[in-house]
Design an enzyme around this catalytic site. Structure first.
Site, PDB file in Angstrom:
ATOM      1  N   CYS A  48       0.861  -1.181   0.000  1.00 33.19           N
ATOM      2  CA  CYS A  48       0.000   0.000   0.000  1.00 33.19           C
ATOM      3  C   CYS A  48       0.902   1.237   0.000  1.00 33.19           C
ATOM      4  O   CYS A  48       2.111   1.124  -0.212  1.00 33.19           O
ATOM      5  CB  CYS A  48      -0.995  -0.008   1.168  1.00 33.19           C
ATOM      6  SG  CYS A  48      -0.291   0.179   2.816  1.00 33.19           S
ATOM      7  N   ASN A  70       2.486   1.484   4.173  1.00 31.78           N
ATOM      8  CA  ASN A  70       2.701   0.237   4.904  1.00 31.78           C
ATOM      9  C   ASN A  70       2.364   0.353   6.390  1.00 31.78           C
ATOM     10  O   ASN A  70       3.038  -0.211   7.242  1.00 31.78           O
ATOM     11  CB  ASN A  70       4.142  -0.269   4.708  1.00 31.78           C
ATOM     12  CG  ASN A  70       4.363  -1.696   5.172  1.00 31.78           C
ATOM     13  OD1 ASN A  70       5.451  -2.010   5.641  1.00 31.78           O
ATOM     14  ND2 ASN A  70       3.392  -2.569   5.055  1.00 31.78           N
ATOM     15  N   CYS A 104      -1.434   0.789   7.180  1.00 27.09           N
ATOM     16  CA  CYS A 104      -2.876   0.519   7.304  1.00 27.09           C
ATOM     17  C   CYS A 104      -3.293  -0.759   6.583  1.00 27.09           C
ATOM     18  O   CYS A 104      -3.521  -1.791   7.204  1.00 27.09           O
ATOM     19  CB  CYS A 104      -3.704   1.698   6.786  1.00 27.09           C
ATOM     20  SG  CYS A 104      -3.475   3.233   7.704  1.00 27.09           S
ATOM     21  N   ARG A 105      -3.389  -0.697   5.262  1.00 25.05           N
ATOM     22  CA  ARG A 105      -3.944  -1.804   4.487  1.00 25.05           C
ATOM     23  C   ARG A 105      -3.000  -2.991   4.338  1.00 25.05           C
ATOM     24  O   ARG A 105      -3.396  -4.138   4.590  1.00 25.05           O
ATOM     25  CB  ARG A 105      -4.357  -1.303   3.093  1.00 25.05           C
ATOM     26  CG  ARG A 105      -5.460  -0.277   3.144  1.00 25.05           C
ATOM     27  CD  ARG A 105      -5.678   0.369   1.796  1.00 25.05           C
ATOM     28  NE  ARG A 105      -4.554   1.261   1.479  1.00 25.05           N
ATOM     29  CZ  ARG A 105      -4.408   1.912   0.332  1.00 25.05           C
ATOM     30  NH1 ARG A 105      -5.298   1.744  -0.634  1.00 25.05           N
ATOM     31  NH2 ARG A 105      -3.377   2.707   0.134  1.00 25.05           N
ATOM     32  N   SER A 106      -1.779  -2.749   3.900  1.00 21.81           N
ATOM     33  CA  SER A 106      -0.889  -3.889   3.642  1.00 21.81           C
ATOM     34  C   SER A 106      -0.500  -4.656   4.908  1.00 21.81           C
ATOM     35  O   SER A 106      -0.429  -5.890   4.860  1.00 21.81           O
ATOM     36  CB  SER A 106       0.342  -3.474   2.823  1.00 21.81           C
ATOM     37  OG  SER A 106       1.083  -2.473   3.452  1.00 21.81           O
ATOM     38  N   ASP A 132      -8.192   3.481   1.268  1.00 27.89           N
ATOM     39  CA  ASP A 132      -7.231   3.825   2.312  1.00 27.89           C
ATOM     40  C   ASP A 132      -8.002   4.418   3.491  1.00 27.89           C
ATOM     41  O   ASP A 132      -8.595   5.481   3.375  1.00 27.89           O
ATOM     42  CB  ASP A 132      -6.224   4.832   1.783  1.00 27.89           C
ATOM     43  CG  ASP A 132      -5.068   5.075   2.735  1.00 27.89           C
ATOM     44  OD1 ASP A 132      -5.155   4.667   3.915  1.00 27.89           O
ATOM     45  OD2 ASP A 132      -4.075   5.680   2.307  1.00 27.89           O
TER      46      ASP A 132
END
Length: 152
Positions: A10, A13, A15-17, A124
Site C-alpha cells: 500500500c 505500509n 494501514c492496508r498492507s 485507504d
C-alpha cells in the site's frame, strides 16, 4: 504445489498492507508449507514504525497480532524475491509497474483483481475512523480467504 510467496503493498505500509499480511498469515497458519508473506509501502514515510493503532486494534479484535510488524519500503529485490506483488489500489499498482526492474520474476496484481476479479481499490482508511478500518478489514479478510483458496 506450495503457496506462492506474496508481498502486499500500500502507500505507507501502516494501514492496508499490514492488515493483509496479518490476515493472510493467520489464514495460512495451518498450512503444511508456510508461504513467505510480507508487506511494504510505496513511500518511506513510516519506515520502522508499527502499523497504525487502528489497524492493530481491528486485527486484535479478530485474534490477529500486528504489533510486531514494522513498516518498510518496497525494494528492487522484492520483484525477484516474491512470486506475487499485490497492490491495494490502482495508484499503487501503477507505481509498482514503473518501479519493476527488467529482471523481475514477480507477477504484479491488484488485490481485488486477484481476489475477486474486479478492478476495485481497497480504500485507504488512514483519514477515516475505526469503522473505515473495520470495513477495510472485512474486505481484506474476504479477499485473502479467496486468494488462499486459489492455492490450496
Amino acid at each position: 504445489m506450495p503457496a506462492p510467496s506474496i508481498l502486499f503493498v500500500c502507500l505507507g505500509n501502516i494501514c492496508r498492507s499490514p492488515l493483509a499480511e496479518g490476515i493472510y498469515r493467520h489464514l495460512t497458519e495451518a498450512a503444511s508449507e508456510k508461504p513467505v508473506i510480507a508487506s511494504a509501502g510505496i513511500g518511506g514515510w513510516h519506515v520502522g514504525n508499527p502499523p497504525d493503532r487502528r489497524s492493530i486494534k481491528v486485527a486484535a479484535a479478530k485474534g490477529i497480532d500486528l504489533a510486531h510488524q514494522r513498516a518498510r519500503q518496497v525494494r528492487r529485490d522484492d520483484f525477484v524475491d516474491f512470486d506475487l506483488v499485490v497492490a491495494m489500489d490502482n495508484s499503487n499498482l501503477a507505481r509498482l509497474e514503473t518501479m519493476m526492474p527488467a529482471e523481475a520474476t514477480a507477477r504484479l496484481h491488484l488485490f481485488a483483481d486477484l481476489a475477486f476479479g474486479t478492478r476495485q481499490d481497497v480504500p485507504d482508511p488512514y483519514y477515516g475512523d475505526l469503522e473505515d478500518f473495520e470495513a477495510v478489514y472485512s474486505m481484506l479478510f474476504s479477499g485473502c480467504s479467496a486468494v488462499v483458496a486459489k492455492f490450496e
